[in-house]
Design a protein around this motif. Structure first.
Motif, mmCIF file in Angstrom:
data_model
loop_
_atom_site.group_PDB
_atom_site.id
_atom_site.type_symbol
_atom_site.label_atom_id
_atom_site.label_comp_id
_atom_site.label_asym_id
_atom_site.label_seq_id
_atom_site.Cartn_x
_atom_site.Cartn_y
_atom_site.Cartn_z
ATOM 1 N N ALA A 13 -4.873 4.582 -5.870
ATOM 2 C CA ALA A 13 -4.294 4.029 -4.850
ATOM 3 C C ALA A 13 -3.483 2.759 -5.000
ATOM 4 N N ALA A 14 -3.930 2.032 -6.027
ATOM 5 C CA ALA A 14 -3.400 0.819 -6.681
ATOM 6 C C ALA A 14 -1.831 1.258 -7.081
ATOM 7 N N SER A 16 -0.319 3.702 -6.564
ATOM 8 C CA SER A 16 0.695 4.191 -5.496
ATOM 9 C C SER A 16 1.355 2.900 -4.830
ATOM 10 N N MET A 17 0.504 1.923 -4.726
ATOM 11 C CA MET A 17 1.193 0.642 -4.168
ATOM 12 C C MET A 17 2.112 -0.013 -5.047
ATOM 13 N N TYR A 58 -0.030 -3.832 4.799
ATOM 14 C CA TYR A 58 -0.164 -3.395 3.499
ATOM 15 C C TYR A 58 -1.755 -3.127 3.358
ATOM 16 N N SER A 61 -1.796 0.621 4.445
ATOM 17 C CA SER A 61 -1.088 1.438 3.680
ATOM 18 C C SER A 61 -2.050 1.684 2.244
ATOM 19 N N PHE A 62 -2.802 0.827 1.912
ATOM 20 C CA PHE A 62 -3.635 0.904 0.884
ATOM 21 C C PHE A 62 -4.859 1.929 1.236
ATOM 22 N N ALA A 65 -3.497 5.297 1.241
ATOM 23 C CA ALA A 65 -3.428 5.619 -0.469
ATOM 24 C C ALA A 65 -4.772 5.934 -0.957
ATOM 25 N N LEU A 66 -5.786 5.388 -0.483
ATOM 26 C CA LEU A 66 -7.232 5.664 -0.882
ATOM 27 C C LEU A 66 -7.525 7.107 -0.400
#
Length: 140
Positions: A13-14, A16-17, A58, A61-62, A65-66
């Protein structure tokens, strides 16, 4: 659930950010994205100055992504995918069958959208999914 490596999911996930920050930076597609969104530099600065709103954006969004990394991990386990090549192939098919088509349909019905914006955003999703897949295979 005991198979799931939550460190890998958090890391993917990180990643992806990071891909998103790079993708929409002025080094890559930031200028084109701003033009497609009809945003000026002052609009962008005003958005950045709304720190509370941006931190929520943000943060959500995280979380998104998780969820994506978790679901991707489940598919890797269910399908026995252990190689980067296999992971990228699955990502390509998922992106083509679900992400690109869904965003394309939204693009068709959103009369404010333009093709350049669709391309920037949709290929960002492919890059993000690919980076997540590589990170997951590496850490799983």
């Amino acid at each position: 659930m005991e198979q799931i490596n939550f460190f890998a999911i958090f890391g993917a996930a990180a990643v992806s950010m990071v891909v998103g920050f790079a993708w929409y930076s002025k080094t890559f597609f930031g200028h084109s994205w701003m033009a497609a969104m009809h945003l000026s530099e002052s609009d962008l600065m005003r958005m950045k100055n709304e720190k509370e709103k941006m931190s929520v954006t943000y943060g959500m969004s995280f979380v998104s992504a998780l969820v994506t990394a978790f679901v991707m991990t489940k598919f890797f386990y269910m399908l026995g995918i252990t190689s980067i090549g296999g992971a990228l192939e699955l990502v390509l098919w998922f992106w083509l069958g679900f992400v690109a088509t869904t965003q394309f349909t939204a693009h068709l019905f959103d009369h404010k959208s333009n093709t350049q914006l669709f391309i920037i955003n949709t290929f960002h999703q492919l890059a993000s999914l690919a980076a997540m897949a590589i990170a997951l295979i590496y850490w799983l």
